[in-house]
Design a protein around this motif. Structure first.
Motif, mmCIF file in Angstrom:
data_model
loop_
_atom_site.group_PDB
_atom_site.id
_atom_site.type_symbol
_atom_site.label_atom_id
_atom_site.label_comp_id
_atom_site.label_asym_id
_atom_site.label_seq_id
_atom_site.Cartn_x
_atom_site.Cartn_y
_atom_site.Cartn_z
ATOM 1 N N ASN A 132 0.826 -1.206 0.000
ATOM 2 C CA ASN A 132 0.000 0.000 0.000
ATOM 3 C C ASN A 132 0.865 1.263 0.000
ATOM 4 O O ASN A 132 0.616 2.206 0.752
ATOM 5 C CB ASN A 132 -0.963 -0.009 1.193
ATOM 6 N N ARG A 133 1.908 1.239 -0.834
ATOM 7 C CA ARG A 133 2.827 2.375 -0.970
ATOM 8 C C ARG A 133 2.645 2.991 -2.341
ATOM 9 O O ARG A 133 2.105 2.369 -3.243
ATOM 10 C CB ARG A 133 4.286 1.915 -0.828
ATOM 11 N N THR A 134 3.129 4.205 -2.495
ATOM 12 C CA THR A 134 3.012 4.903 -3.781
ATOM 13 C C THR A 134 4.378 5.428 -4.217
ATOM 14 O O THR A 134 5.311 5.513 -3.403
ATOM 15 C CB THR A 134 2.055 6.106 -3.680
ATOM 16 N N GLU A 135 4.472 5.783 -5.479
ATOM 17 C CA GLU A 135 5.692 6.411 -5.970
ATOM 18 C C GLU A 135 5.908 7.745 -5.257
ATOM 19 O O GLU A 135 7.033 8.121 -4.978
ATOM 20 C CB GLU A 135 5.612 6.608 -7.489
ATOM 21 N N LEU A 172 7.782 7.167 -2.140
ATOM 22 C CA LEU A 172 9.202 6.898 -2.381
ATOM 23 C C LEU A 172 9.968 8.177 -2.708
ATOM 24 O O LEU A 172 11.089 8.373 -2.239
ATOM 25 C CB LEU A 172 9.364 5.889 -3.523
ATOM 26 N N ILE A 173 9.348 9.045 -3.492
ATOM 27 C CA ILE A 173 10.020 10.282 -3.901
ATOM 28 C C ILE A 173 10.143 11.261 -2.732
ATOM 29 O O ILE A 173 11.230 11.752 -2.434
ATOM 30 C CB ILE A 173 9.265 10.949 -5.080
ATOM 31 N N PHE A 174 9.035 11.532 -2.077
ATOM 32 C CA PHE A 174 9.015 12.613 -1.095
ATOM 33 C C PHE A 174 9.376 12.206 0.329
ATOM 34 O O PHE A 174 9.759 13.056 1.131
ATOM 35 C CB PHE A 174 7.663 13.323 -1.119
ATOM 36 N N HIS A 175 9.275 10.927 0.655
ATOM 37 C CA HIS A 175 9.619 10.497 2.009
ATOM 38 C C HIS A 175 10.924 9.699 2.088
ATOM 39 O O HIS A 175 11.488 9.557 3.167
ATOM 40 C CB HIS A 175 8.482 9.688 2.627
ATOM 41 N N HIS A 176 11.364 9.171 0.950
ATOM 42 C CA HIS A 176 12.564 8.332 0.969
ATOM 43 C C HIS A 176 13.650 8.783 0.005
ATOM 44 O O HIS A 176 14.685 8.140 -0.120
ATOM 45 C CB HIS A 176 12.187 6.873 0.702
#
Length: 69
Positions: free
Chosen positions: A15-18, A21-25
């Motif tokens: 239940n993750r989104t791109e 990944l971009i803004f938090h990781h």
């Protein structure tokens, strides 16, 4: 040929989104674009994705032999 289909399945299962990944990781949007286009990524990026998603390499990529006639 390398396929990134498992990556998108892993994102869905977790239940993750791109966006996440971009803004938090700190995963580059260019990296995700390259993956969508089926282009190569570095092993460092692969390692980072495995760390962030807490998964195995096989949850990110898979090898599919080219069909030659």
């Amino acid at each position: 040929m390398i396929s990134y289909a498992p990556f998108y399945q892993t994102l869905f299962k977790q239940n993750r989104t791109e966006y996440d990944l971009i803004f938090h990781h700190g995963i580059s949007s260019n990296t995700l674009y390259r993956m969508k286009q089926g282009k190569p990524i570095t092993t460092t990026t692969l390692d980072t994705l495995c760390f962030v998603l807490n998964c195995q390499v096989s949850d990110i990529i898979e090898y599919k032999p080219d069909e030659k006639e």
